[in-house]
Design a protein around this motif. Structure first.
Motif, PDB file in Angstrom:
ATOM      1  N   LEU A 196       0.836  -1.197   0.000  1.00 50.01           N
ATOM      2  CA  LEU A 196       0.000   0.000   0.000  1.00 50.01           C
ATOM      3  C   LEU A 196       0.875   1.253   0.000  1.00 50.01           C
ATOM      4  CD1 LEU A 196      -2.985  -0.772   2.391  1.00 50.01           C
ATOM      5  CD2 LEU A 196      -2.713  -1.261  -0.039  1.00 50.01           C
ATOM      6  N   ALA A 197       0.560   2.167  -0.883  1.00 48.41           N
ATOM      7  CA  ALA A 197       1.333   3.398  -1.023  1.00 48.41           C
ATOM      8  C   ALA A 197       1.381   4.163   0.292  1.00 48.41           C
ATOM      9  CB  ALA A 197       0.717   4.275  -2.111  1.00 48.41           C
ATOM     10  N   GLY A 198       2.583   4.649   0.628  1.00 49.38           N
ATOM     11  CA  GLY A 198       2.748   5.479   1.811  1.00 49.38           C
ATOM     12  C   GLY A 198       3.002   4.727   3.096  1.00 49.38           C
ATOM     13  N   LEU A 199       2.950   3.386   3.058  1.00 50.93           N
ATOM     14  CA  LEU A 199       3.161   2.584   4.269  1.00 50.93           C
ATOM     15  C   LEU A 199       4.371   1.677   4.093  1.00 50.93           C
ATOM     16  CD1 LEU A 199      -0.490   1.532   5.195  1.00 50.93           C
ATOM     17  CD2 LEU A 199       0.796   3.539   5.950  1.00 50.93           C
ATOM     18  N   ASP A 200       5.155   1.533   5.156  1.00 48.25           N
ATOM     19  CA  ASP A 200       6.347   0.701   5.077  1.00 48.25           C
ATOM     20  C   ASP A 200       5.980  -0.779   5.119  1.00 48.25           C
ATOM     21  OD1 ASP A 200       6.548  -0.356   7.981  1.00 48.25           O
ATOM     22  OD2 ASP A 200       6.390   1.812   8.271  1.00 48.25           O
ATOM     23  N   SER A 201       6.972  -1.636   4.934  1.00 53.08           N
ATOM     24  CA  SER A 201       6.723  -3.074   4.788  1.00 53.08           C
ATOM     25  C   SER A 201       6.204  -3.727   6.052  1.00 53.08           C
ATOM     26  CB  SER A 201       8.006  -3.785   4.332  1.00 53.08           C
ATOM     27  OG  SER A 201       9.040  -3.622   5.294  1.00 53.08           O
ATOM     28  N   GLU A 202       6.490  -3.148   7.229  1.00 54.36           N
ATOM     29  CA  GLU A 202       6.067  -3.749   8.489  1.00 54.36           C
ATOM     30  C   GLU A 202       4.671  -3.303   8.928  1.00 54.36           C
ATOM     31  OE1 GLU A 202       7.830  -6.180   9.958  1.00 54.36           O
ATOM     32  OE2 GLU A 202       9.062  -5.944   8.168  1.00 54.36           O
ATOM     33  N   ALA A 203       4.125  -2.313   8.282  1.00 56.51           N
ATOM     34  CA  ALA A 203       2.805  -1.804   8.657  1.00 56.51           C
ATOM     35  C   ALA A 203       1.737  -2.857   8.398  1.00 56.51           C
ATOM     36  CB  ALA A 203       2.492  -0.536   7.870  1.00 56.51           C
ATOM     37  N   VAL A 204       0.954  -3.189   9.408  1.00 56.74           N
ATOM     38  CA  VAL A 204      -0.137  -4.149   9.244  1.00 56.74           C
ATOM     39  C   VAL A 204      -1.289  -3.468   8.513  1.00 56.74           C
ATOM     40  CG1 VAL A 204      -1.932  -5.452  10.473  1.00 56.74           C
ATOM     41  CG2 VAL A 204       0.468  -5.666  11.153  1.00 56.74           C
ATOM     42  N   VAL A 205      -1.716  -4.103   7.432  1.00 50.15           N
ATOM     43  CA  VAL A 205      -2.794  -3.580   6.598  1.00 50.15           C
ATOM     44  C   VAL A 205      -3.838  -4.674   6.429  1.00 50.15           C
ATOM     45  CG1 VAL A 205      -1.272  -1.984   5.393  1.00 50.15           C
ATOM     46  CG2 VAL A 205      -1.612  -4.294   4.468  1.00 50.15           C
ATOM     47  N   GLU A 206      -5.001  -4.304   5.893  1.00 49.40           N
ATOM     48  CA  GLU A 206      -6.079  -5.269   5.663  1.00 49.40           C
ATOM     49  C   GLU A 206      -6.272  -5.383   4.148  1.00 49.40           C
ATOM     50  OE1 GLU A 206      -9.636  -6.124   8.445  1.00 49.40           O
ATOM     51  OE2 GLU A 206     -10.340  -4.593   7.038  1.00 49.40           O
ATOM     52  N   VAL A 207      -5.784  -6.500   3.592  1.00 49.50           N
ATOM     53  CA  VAL A 207      -5.774  -6.693   2.141  1.00 49.50           C
ATOM     54  C   VAL A 207      -5.993  -8.168   1.819  1.00 49.50           C
ATOM     55  CG1 VAL A 207      -4.217  -4.744   1.675  1.00 49.50           C
ATOM     56  CG2 VAL A 207      -3.262  -7.016   2.133  1.00 49.50           C
ATOM     57  N   PRO A 208      -6.364  -8.485   0.569  1.00 54.13           N
ATOM     58  CA  PRO A 208      -6.440  -9.890   0.158  1.00 54.13           C
ATOM     59  C   PRO A 208      -5.046 -10.513   0.178  1.00 54.13           C
ATOM     60  CG  PRO A 208      -7.617  -8.472  -1.388  1.00 54.13           C
ATOM     61  CD  PRO A 208      -6.822  -7.570  -0.499  1.00 54.13           C
ATOM     62  N   CYS A 209      -4.992 -11.761   0.607  1.00 53.24           N
ATOM     63  CA  CYS A 209      -3.735 -12.495   0.680  1.00 53.24           C
ATOM     64  C   CYS A 209      -3.918 -13.886   0.078  1.00 53.24           C
ATOM     65  CB  CYS A 209      -3.276 -12.662   2.131  1.00 53.24           C
ATOM     66  SG  CYS A 209      -3.009 -11.113   3.027  1.00 53.24           S
ATOM     67  N   ILE A 210      -2.836 -14.427  -0.450  1.00 48.15           N
ATOM     68  CA  ILE A 210      -2.782 -15.836  -0.803  1.00 48.15           C
ATOM     69  C   ILE A 210      -2.113 -16.555   0.352  1.00 48.15           C
ATOM     70  CG2 ILE A 210      -1.915 -17.554  -2.416  1.00 48.15           C
ATOM     71  CD1 ILE A 210      -4.070 -15.773  -3.585  1.00 48.15           C
ATOM     72  N   VAL A 211      -2.774 -17.569   0.883  1.00 46.57           N
ATOM     73  CA  VAL A 211      -2.292 -18.258   2.082  1.00 46.57           C
ATOM     74  C   VAL A 211      -1.927 -19.695   1.746  1.00 46.57           C
ATOM     75  CG1 VAL A 211      -2.770 -18.800   4.488  1.00 46.57           C
ATOM     76  CG2 VAL A 211      -3.911 -16.849   3.415  1.00 46.57           C
ATOM     77  N   GLY A 212      -0.783 -20.126   2.249  1.00 50.28           N
ATOM     78  CA  GLY A 212      -0.353 -21.511   2.136  1.00 50.28           C
ATOM     79  C   GLY A 212       0.372 -21.916   3.404  1.00 50.28           C
TER      80      GLY A 212
END
Length: 446
Positions: A354-370
């Motif tokens: 997500l634009a403007g947020l660093d890699s560690e920021a927890v966001v709510e987005v679709p994910c592929i889970v395995g």
């Protein structure tokens, strides 16, 4: 497979247990350890689950534990759903907020910050206990405010803690229902933001986005709850479907006025309702039926002042169905335990998607889970009009974490004063003083 539920005496536990009962696939959960500090509620909850499972001879066995270490031992997955301060704490947050002319809802603005300040120290203790007793377990966090708690616990548990909320999937289900689609298995849902602050931006089936068809019809938009809440005109103006909690931001003045005129706050209502429920369920011959009746009443009155401010009236029966977080949790467990690829909307470190947020920021987005856990979809994007709000609220979340874990009044003041629902530094200071006087464990705020 063993599931440990921290906060297992909480009201929503039967929703999870129902999903476990209906899961008939091989490798299902066969042991559930309920963990709670309230032994009386634990015993009552065990009665409810026993009644709920009466027609399931192969139901997962249930054990109850007031010793968290005992209950966690041997767990493959841990659900964390705690409420520090109980419903009385929520009612106090609402009272404080309204007394200073701001919305007191439990996950946004002052209420969310106060709730997080009380919750985070306990959540971190639990994270450390899980890391020590069940280091291979995956933690699925339901505790609100979910994004803040998940990000903080990740400092101890890393990628092994994942946050879940039912708002995005509930929004998608209702939007698809307005299009006449009841089975969403072949629909890719595009959604992005933070917990309780996100937007549904596409509904793709066979490569075709169905959302424009929905947005073209005011009647279809206002046929489901979020559409009626925000109004077709505003949703068409946005070109996206907002999470229901964004109503507090888009219609702040209207909601605040409705809250001020209401006979009671949501927290006070639930506090009184649940006191009667737990007494009844402790002795009722069919305690699960008592729980169902209480749950129905809770759902009927959900976000009542928001709906009043929008002139919506009573909720439709279809809107009373659970958003489905328990089913998302089962799918998440299966995807990890058995490497069954699944696409799910989760609260996880975004990796910079997500634009403007660093890699560690927890966001709510679709994910592929395995088997290795969730991987955020790289195409996830917040609408341009929401970028500023997302980055501001993420700053607030991180200042809240700093305040809670370091006992910093300055960080807490920065969090409150910069939140979009609080429009004055003077009010932010007054809120801190009141919270510090009302909650013994927040005395550093005085």
């Amino acid at each position: 497979m063993k599931l440990a539920m921290i906060g297992g005496g909480g009201f929503r536990t039967p929703l999870v247990y129902r999903a476990l009962l209906l899961d008939r696939d091989p490798g299902r959960v066969d042991e559930v350890a309920l963990i709670d500090t309230d032994g009386t509620r634990l015993r009552t909850m065990a009665r409810i689950l026993e009644d709920q499972a009466r027609d399931f001879p192969d139901a997962p066995r249930v054990s109850v534990h007031t010793d968290a270490e005992e209950g966690l031992r041997g767990a493959d997955f841990v659900f964390s759903a705690i409420r520090v301060g109980g419903m009385a704490g929520r009612a106090t947050d609402e009272r404080i907020g309204l007394s200073h002319g701001v919305i007191g809802q439990e996950t946004v603005g002052f209420g969310g910050i106060s709730y997080a300040l009380r919750t985070l120290p306990v959540a971190m203790q639990l994270a450390e206990l899980i890391q020590r007793v069940a280091p291979d377990a995956w933690v699925i966090n339901f505790t609100n405010p979910a994004g803040v708690v998940t990000e903080a616990m990740g400092r101890v548990l890393g990628k092994r803690v994942i946050g879940i909320c039912d708002s995005p999937i509930g929004l998608a289900r209702r939007a698809l229902g307005a299009l006449g689609i009841r089975d969403s298995a072949d629909v890719e849902i595009e959604y992005a933001g933070l917990n309780h602050l996100g937007w549904l931006t596409a509904l793709r089936r066979d490569g075709v986005d169905l959302l424009p068809e929905l947005l073209a019809s005011p009647e279809r938009i206002e046929s489901f709850e979020e559409g009626a809440l925000f109004g077709a005109d505003w949703i068409q103006t946005l070109g996206a479907l907002p999470n229901e909690y964004l109503h507090y931001y888009s219609y702040r003045r209207d909601v605040l006025q409705a809250d001020q005129y209401a006979a009671t706050t949501r927290g006070r209502y639930l506090l009184d309702q649940q006191a009667g429920f737990w007494d009844e369920a402790a002795t009722a011959p069919r305690p699960h039926a008592a729980w169902e009746a209480c749950r129905h009443e809770r759902e009927v009155t959900y976000m009542a002042t928001n709906r009043d401010s929008a002139g919506m009236g009573d909720r439709d029966e279809e809107d009373l169905v659970s958003g489905g977080y328990e089913n998302v949790a089962i799918a998440l467990m299966r995807a990890i335990a058995y490497d069954q690829s699944a696409r799910l909307i989760l609260n996880v470190p975004g990796g910079g998607v997500l634009a403007g947020l660093d890699s560690e920021a927890v966001v709510e987005v679709p994910c592929i889970v395995g088997a290795d856990g969730p991987r955020p979809i790289e195409s996830a994007a917040v609408p341009a009009f929401g970028l500023g709000l997302v980055t501001t609220v993420k700053y607030v979340e991180r200042q809240t974490i700093e305040a809670a874990l370091g006992g910093s009044r300055a960080a807490a003041l920065r969090a409150l004063a910069h939140h979009p629902l609080i429009d004055s530094v003077r009010v932010a200071r007054a809120l801190l003083d009141d919270a510090g006087s009302s909650f013994a464990d927040l005395s550093y705020l005085r």
